[in-house]
Motif scaffolding. Structure first.
Motif, short mmCIF file in Angstrom:
data_model
loop_
_atom_site.label_atom_id
_atom_site.label_comp_id
_atom_site.label_asym_id
_atom_site.label_seq_id
_atom_site.Cartn_x
_atom_site.Cartn_y
_atom_site.Cartn_z
N GLU A 140 52.02 48.84 50.67
CA GLU A 140 51.01 48.12 49.88
C GLU A 140 49.63 48.76 50.04
O GLU A 140 49.38 49.50 50.98
CB GLU A 140 50.97 46.64 50.32
CG GLU A 140 52.27 45.88 50.10
CD GLU A 140 52.61 45.68 48.63
OE1 GLU A 140 51.72 45.89 47.78
OE2 GLU A 140 53.76 45.32 48.33
N GLN A 141 48.75 48.44 49.09
CA GLN A 141 47.40 49.00 49.10
C GLN A 141 46.67 48.64 50.39
O GLN A 141 46.73 47.51 50.86
CB GLN A 141 46.60 48.46 47.91
CG GLN A 141 45.24 49.09 47.73
CD GLN A 141 45.32 50.50 47.18
OE1 GLN A 141 45.62 50.72 46.03
NE2 GLN A 141 45.07 51.49 48.04
N ALA A 142 45.97 49.61 50.96
CA ALA A 142 45.20 49.39 52.19
C ALA A 142 43.88 50.13 52.07
O ALA A 142 43.72 51.04 51.26
CB ALA A 142 45.98 49.89 53.42
N ASP A 143 42.91 49.73 52.86
CA ASP A 143 41.62 50.42 52.89
C ASP A 143 41.73 51.63 53.82
O ASP A 143 42.52 51.63 54.77
CB ASP A 143 40.53 49.47 53.41
CG ASP A 143 40.17 48.42 52.38
OD1 ASP A 143 40.52 48.61 51.20
OD2 ASP A 143 39.54 47.41 52.77
N PRO A 144 40.94 52.68 53.56
CA PRO A 144 40.00 52.81 52.45
C PRO A 144 40.70 53.36 51.22
O PRO A 144 41.71 54.05 51.31
CB PRO A 144 38.97 53.81 52.99
CG PRO A 144 39.79 54.70 53.89
CD PRO A 144 40.83 53.81 54.53
N HIS A 145 40.15 53.06 50.03
CA HIS A 145 40.68 53.61 48.79
C HIS A 145 39.64 53.47 47.69
O HIS A 145 38.70 52.68 47.80
CB HIS A 145 41.98 52.91 48.38
CG HIS A 145 41.81 51.47 48.00
ND1 HIS A 145 41.91 50.44 48.91
CD2 HIS A 145 41.51 50.89 46.80
CE1 HIS A 145 41.70 49.29 48.29
NE2 HIS A 145 41.46 49.53 47.01
N ALA B 171 35.14 53.36 38.71
CA ALA B 171 35.50 53.70 40.09
C ALA B 171 35.14 52.50 40.96
O ALA B 171 33.99 52.07 40.97
CB ALA B 171 34.75 54.95 40.56
N GLN B 172 36.13 51.96 41.66
CA GLN B 172 35.93 50.75 42.48
C GLN B 172 36.26 51.09 43.93
O GLN B 172 37.36 51.57 44.23
CB GLN B 172 36.83 49.62 41.97
CG GLN B 172 36.56 48.27 42.58
CD GLN B 172 37.41 47.21 41.92
OE1 GLN B 172 38.61 47.12 42.17
NE2 GLN B 172 36.81 46.42 41.06
N PHE B 173 35.29 50.83 44.84
CA PHE B 173 35.43 51.27 46.22
C PHE B 173 35.83 50.12 47.14
O PHE B 173 35.36 49.00 47.00
CB PHE B 173 34.09 51.84 46.72
CG PHE B 173 33.39 52.70 45.71
CD1 PHE B 173 33.90 53.93 45.36
CD2 PHE B 173 32.22 52.27 45.11
CE1 PHE B 173 33.27 54.73 44.43
CE2 PHE B 173 31.57 53.04 44.17
CZ PHE B 173 32.09 54.28 43.82
N SER B 174 36.69 50.43 48.09
CA SER B 174 37.02 49.47 49.13
C SER B 174 37.28 50.24 50.43
O SER B 174 38.22 51.04 50.49
CB SER B 174 38.25 48.65 48.75
OG SER B 174 38.54 47.67 49.73
N PRO C 55 24.31 57.90 48.19
CA PRO C 55 23.88 57.36 46.89
C PRO C 55 24.69 56.17 46.43
O PRO C 55 24.26 55.46 45.51
CB PRO C 55 24.06 58.56 45.95
CG PRO C 55 25.06 59.45 46.61
CD PRO C 55 24.82 59.28 48.09
N LEU C 56 25.86 55.90 47.04
CA LEU C 56 26.68 54.76 46.64
C LEU C 56 26.48 53.55 47.54
O LEU C 56 27.16 52.53 47.36
CB LEU C 56 28.17 55.15 46.64
CG LEU C 56 28.57 56.32 45.74
CD1 LEU C 56 30.05 56.61 45.91
CD2 LEU C 56 28.26 56.01 44.28
N ALA C 57 25.58 53.62 48.49
CA ALA C 57 25.41 52.54 49.47
C ALA C 57 25.20 51.20 48.77
O ALA C 57 24.35 51.06 47.89
CB ALA C 57 24.23 52.85 50.38
N GLY C 58 26.03 50.23 49.17
CA GLY C 58 25.90 48.88 48.65
C GLY C 58 26.53 48.65 47.30
O GLY C 58 26.49 47.53 46.77
N SER C 59 27.16 49.67 46.70
CA SER C 59 27.76 49.53 45.36
C SER C 59 29.28 49.39 45.49
O SER C 59 29.96 50.33 45.91
CB SER C 59 27.45 50.76 44.49
OG SER C 59 26.06 50.90 44.30
N PRO C 60 29.85 48.24 45.10
CA PRO C 60 31.30 48.10 45.16
C PRO C 60 32.01 48.87 44.06
O PRO C 60 33.21 49.12 44.16
CB PRO C 60 31.52 46.59 44.99
CG PRO C 60 30.31 46.12 44.24
CD PRO C 60 29.18 46.98 44.71
N SER C 61 31.27 49.26 43.00
CA SER C 61 31.90 50.00 41.91
C SER C 61 30.83 50.71 41.09
O SER C 61 29.64 50.38 41.16
CB SER C 61 32.72 49.07 41.02
OG SER C 61 31.87 48.15 40.35
#
Length: 413
Positions: free
Chosen positions: A336-341, A357-360, A367-373
């Motif tokens: 199953e899906q797991a972090d990080p991905h 692009a969705q981060f987990s 530059p992506l700090a604090g952005s979930p996607s």
């Protein structure tokens, strides 16, 4: 370009694209790689069967034939598919492919339903009878595709509905067969031939391996619980990776990854095709040379790494055409899906396709700090760009791209 055709009535949009007042759009493309056709033009039954299965994932193959364009053999196919981001309507793509041993040329026309849709089908279904409407696919009777093969697509009905996009596509195809020309130098190139699967030598042991992102000439392979690293000796593996052509290994109910078979002692590899004919597997052979991660990394530049993530974005766009999206994750992540991905997708939003692009987990640095996607309207450039954005997240994880893999994901249900 290798193919020229009569563009009367079309307005040229760019060097390789023309648009008709009806909205139909013709496009001419040259591919400088070995064609990805599942069989040769000299084996039409096998070719039709494979193509029916492939196009059944996103729509339906209506017909496929081998025709002559100015004396050169070409594959003609007509495919229908649902209109993206719309509840009704269909699009029809008519294409001519001239495959050669190491390249191909494709001329295609896209014709979409506009305004009131389904009129042809409604009239014909009432006349033919709903009990006789849906038919088993003539090329693959076992197929249950996204769209049905039905009596309404028969060419005998085109004359009654000349403005229907399928009738327009067929009329264009007949005109191209009569008028197209092929560059003599391209026509003289060696023909495309499917290579038979290499025989397994006596005593050879093949084991399953799941590949990483390809980076320049290198690829990582997860063999059991061990991650190993290999140099590719020819372009075959890279040409098939990420495109939904290879055999797949299921990780979970809706998660799949490309797979191959390798003899770890010799580096001999068999790349199985994803689809089979009558249970018969076809495969491609290549050879890999094992290296250490340090040896591979020493030959990679920053641009090579960026190219790998650009490729991941491009594969996301191709996955969207199959109704899938991707997860970019550590190669050892299975099940199953797991972090990080990072989830990479092209999905509709308020009637417009968006590249996402969705981060987990959510990045905390750079530059992506604090952005979930991150997202943008889907264009060729933005789809490639989300691969680069995914690479920024991977950089925060301090993970080498040869330790990252693409997993195909299908929406549940």
């Amino acid at each position: 370009m290798p193919i020229s055709f009569d563009t009367s009535g079309f307005r040229q949009l760019d060097q390789n694209t023309w648009q008709h007042p009806s909205g139909d759009q013709a496009e001419l493309t040259y591919y400088g790689v070995v064609p990805d056709l599942p069989a040769g033009l000299d084996d039409l039954p096998r070719l039709r069967h494979h193509l029916a299965l492939i196009h059944g994932e996103t729509g339906c193959l209506i017909e496929a034939h081998v025709v002559q364009l100015a004396g050169v053999a070409a594959l003609l196919r007509i495919v229908k598919m649902p209109l993206p981001d719309q509840p009704n309507g269909q699009g029809f793509v008519c294409s001519f492919t001239i495959p050669k041993s190491n390249c191909s040329a494709v001329l295609q026309l896209g014709a979409m339903e506009r305004g009131m849709t389904g009129t042809r089908e409604a009239i014909l279904a009432a006349e033919i009878g709903f009990q006789n409407w849906t038919k088993s696919h003539p090329y693959a009777p076992e197929l249950q595709g996204v769209l049905p093969f039905h009596a309404g697509d028969d060419p005998r009905h085109d004359a009654r509905f000349p403005d229907h996009p399928l009738a327009r596509a067929r009329a264009w195809a007949h005109h191209v067969v009569r008028t197209a020309q092929v560059d003599p130098q391209f026509a003289s190139l060696p023909p495309y031939q499917v290579q038979p699967p290499p025989p397994v030598a006596a005593g050879q042991t093949l084991v399953t391996a799941l590949p990483s992102l390809p980076v320049k000439d290198f690829v990582g392979l997860q063999i059991g619980e061990q991650t190993t690293f290999w140099r590719m000796s020819d372009p075959k593996l890279r040409e098939m990776l990420g495109r939904g052509l290879m055999g797949r290994s299921p990780l979970a109910e809706t998660r799949f990854r490309d797979m191959l078979m390798i003899d770890p002692e010799t580096g001999e590899v068999m790349i199985p095709d994803r689809f089979t004919t009558n249970g018969e597997m076809t495969a491609h052979g290549t050879r890999l040379t094992q290296v250490t991660l340090h040896e591979a990394d020493a030959e990679l530049s920053d641009e090579d790494v960026l190219d790998a993530f650009r490729w991941a974005g491009q594969m996301c766009g191709e996955a969207a055409e199959r109704g899938e999206y991707l997860s970019l994750e550590p190669i050892e992540n299975q099940g199953e899906q797991a972090d990080p991905h990072v989830l990479l997708a092209v999905q509709p939003h308020e009637g417009q396709p968006m590249a996402i692009a969705q981060f987990s987990p959510t990045p905390t640095e750079g530059p992506l700090a604090g952005s979930p996607s991150r997202s943008a309207p889907a264009t060729r450039e933005s789809v490639v760009g989300i691969g680069l954005i995914a690479g920024m997240a991977v950089n925060e994880w301090r993970s080498h791209p040869l330790r990252m893999a693409i997993t195909y994901k299908r929406p549940a249900g």
